[in-house]
Design a protein around this motif. Sequence first.
Motif, PDB file in Angstrom:
ATOM      1  N   TRP A  84      10.226   4.696  82.793  1.00 23.70           N
ATOM      2  CA  TRP A  84       9.994   3.809  83.926  1.00 23.70           C
ATOM      3  C   TRP A  84      10.669   4.341  85.191  1.00 23.70           C
ATOM      4  O   TRP A  84      10.137   4.179  86.296  1.00 23.70           O
ATOM      5  N   ALA A  85      11.815   5.010  85.031  1.00 20.83           N
ATOM      6  CA  ALA A  85      12.488   5.589  86.197  1.00 20.83           C
ATOM      7  C   ALA A  85      11.607   6.641  86.868  1.00 20.83           C
ATOM      8  O   ALA A  85      11.660   6.824  88.091  1.00 20.83           O
ATOM      9  N   GLU A 138      17.355   1.459  88.977  1.00 18.25           N
ATOM     10  CA  GLU A 138      18.118   0.676  88.000  1.00 18.25           C
ATOM     11  C   GLU A 138      17.821   1.146  86.580  1.00 18.25           C
ATOM     12  O   GLU A 138      18.713   1.217  85.734  1.00 18.25           O
ATOM     13  N   SER A 139      16.560   1.468  86.302  1.00 18.61           N
ATOM     14  CA  SER A 139      16.211   1.941  84.961  1.00 18.61           C
ATOM     15  C   SER A 139      16.879   3.265  84.640  1.00 18.61           C
ATOM     16  O   SER A 139      17.278   3.511  83.498  1.00 18.61           O
ATOM     17  N   ALA A 140      17.002   4.139  85.630  1.00 23.49           N
ATOM     18  CA  ALA A 140      17.699   5.406  85.399  1.00 23.49           C
ATOM     19  C   ALA A 140      19.163   5.144  85.020  1.00 23.49           C
ATOM     20  O   ALA A 140      19.712   5.791  84.115  1.00 23.49           O
ATOM     21  N   ARG A 141      19.790   4.189  85.696  1.00 24.75           N
ATOM     22  CA  ARG A 141      21.176   3.836  85.383  1.00 24.75           C
ATOM     23  C   ARG A 141      21.269   3.210  83.990  1.00 24.75           C
ATOM     24  O   ARG A 141      22.159   3.562  83.194  1.00 24.75           O
ATOM     25  N   ILE A 142      20.367   2.298  83.675  1.00 24.60           N
ATOM     26  CA  ILE A 142      20.365   1.654  82.359  1.00 24.60           C
ATOM     27  C   ILE A 142      20.170   2.685  81.261  1.00 24.60           C
ATOM     28  O   ILE A 142      20.840   2.648  80.216  1.00 24.60           O
ATOM     29  N   ALA A 143      19.260   3.623  81.478  1.00 29.22           N
ATOM     30  CA  ALA A 143      18.985   4.653  80.469  1.00 29.22           C
ATOM     31  C   ALA A 143      20.234   5.476  80.179  1.00 29.22           C
ATOM     32  O   ALA A 143      20.551   5.780  79.020  1.00 29.22           O
ATOM     33  N   GLU A 144      20.954   5.841  81.219  1.00 31.16           N
ATOM     34  CA  GLU A 144      22.162   6.642  81.026  1.00 31.16           C
ATOM     35  C   GLU A 144      23.223   5.866  80.255  1.00 31.16           C
ATOM     36  O   GLU A 144      23.882   6.406  79.357  1.00 31.16           O
TER      37      GLU A 144
END
Length: 496
Positions: free
Chosen positions: A184-185, A205-211
Motif C-alpha cells: 500500500w505504501a 503511514e503504511s511504510a512506517r507501520i510496515a517497518e
Amino acid sequence: MPVSFPPVHVPRPYALPATPLAARVECPMPDGAVIVAWTYAPAGVTDAPGAPFGLDLAVPPVLMLHGNGEEHGIFGPVIDAVCASGRPVIALDSRAQGASTRGTDQLTYELMAADAVEACARLGAPQVHVLGFSDGGILGLLLARDWGAHVLSLTALGANLTPAGLPREDTDWMAFAAAENRRWAEQGWEGATLEDGTPVPSPAESARIAELLQLMVENPRIEAASLATVNCPVTVMVGEFDEILPEETDRIVSAIPGATKVVEPGIDHNLPKMAPGAVARELLATVERNDVRHPARAARVPEGLAVCRVPVEGLWAERLDALYERVAAEPGTSGWVRDVWPPAGMARELLASGAYWGAFEASSVSGGTPSDDAELLGAVAVNRDAHMGDGGAPGHGSGLGGPSWEGLGEKDVAGWHLLAADPAARGRGVGDALVCAGLLASRELGARSARLNTNVANVPGNCLYASLGFTRHRPVWLPYPGLPLPGWSNLWEMRL
C-alpha cells in the motif's frame, strides 16, 4: 485490477493521563531523530529551578516505554497513580511513533533503548525505575542489562526475548500485514476509507507501520543468559491470555536473578489498557523493593576527616595526578579516562593558582595545613571561572540554549572543578567533606553563588548534590570528546 487495502488496525480505547503535563521536551538524537519526552510531576511540583521539567532528583522518576505502534498516553491511569504516590514520570514516545520522528539509522530495539538513555540525559535524570510494555518491555530488559547502574527497578509487561516467544500464527500474521502495508505504501493513495468510514493509513503511514511490524517479525534477539547480569529488582508481568508464550515468560524470569512473575487473571496482552490498576500495583511494589531516595540533609565534614587548602609546594601535584588516575581506573559512572579527563596539566595549573582544597584524615591536619605525608582522600578546585559554555558545542544537542541560571558578575560566582574522592575512601563521607570545602572556599572568594556542572551519567555526584541542598537547573549541552559519556551535564548551584 483495483488495489486492495492493507489490514487496518483500530486501537482499543484507553484513558489518557489526568495529571497535568509538566513538560514536553524534544530530545535530539545523533541520526537526526527527535524523541519526544513527556514529563508528569506530583502535585505542587512544577517545571522550575530545583525540579527542571518537573523532575526533582530527590525521588527518582519512573521511565515509561510503550508498545509497538503506540504512544505514551496508553499509561494514563498508571501515570496518575505514580504521581499520586509522590514520584515523577518520564514517558517517551518511541522512535517513529507518537510525536517522535524516525531518523536515519536502522530501526532496532537496541537503537530505541539508546534513545531512552539519551532522553534521560537530556532531562538530567541519572537514575530511573523502568516500566515497559511489549516492545517497551523489551527495551526495559536491554536497559536493565546494559545500563544497569542507572536502572533502579524494572517492571516488564508482556516482553519476549525472540520472535519465537510468540505463537507462529502471530508472527505469520505480522509478516503478512507488513507486506500488505509495504504494498500500500507503493500503490496506495491519500484519503482512502473503509466502507464504514474508518480511515485507511496513508502511503507514508503504511511504510512506517510496515517497518514497525517487520521489527517484531525479525526481532528481538536477546540471549537469555545475558540477563544474568541484571542486578535490580525485576517483575515480569503477563496477562492470563497473553500472546507471549508461557514458556517465554518463564525463560525471562529464570534468567534474571530474583525476578518475580505475575500473571493477571482474565487479561490478554493489553495490560496497560485492560488492567491499569493491576499494573500500577505491581509497578509500585517493584519500586518499593529498591526505593532509593536522596532526601535533603545538611553538609558537614564527617568525624575523623578535615578539609583545608592543598599546599602549592611539595609533591601535591603528583598526588593530585595519582588521585585522578585512581578515579579513572575505578569502574563506575564518572566516565573519566586517563590522559583524556582531566586534561594533562589542568590539575597542576589549578594547583599553582592556589585553587585546590582537599579532604584528609583529621589527624594529618594541623593549623589548617596537611602534613607532608598526609593522604589525599579527595580534592576540589574552586576559583572564579564558572563558565559552563553556551550550549553551542558541536554535536546533536547543539543550539538548545546555554545555562538557565541567573546572570551574575564574575566576582559573585565561584566555579567548582574536578571534584573527586578516592575510590579507596568510599563510604567515609569524603564527598560531603569536599562539598564543605567547596562552600568554604567559595565564601572566602566573596561569592554569592557556588556553581558546578556534573555529567548526567555520574550517579554518585548528582545524587550527592541533590541531597545537600543544591538547586538543579536545566541540563546544558556540554560534551567531553573522548569520554564515554552523554553530552548533557546537570547544572548545580548553591546560593551563599
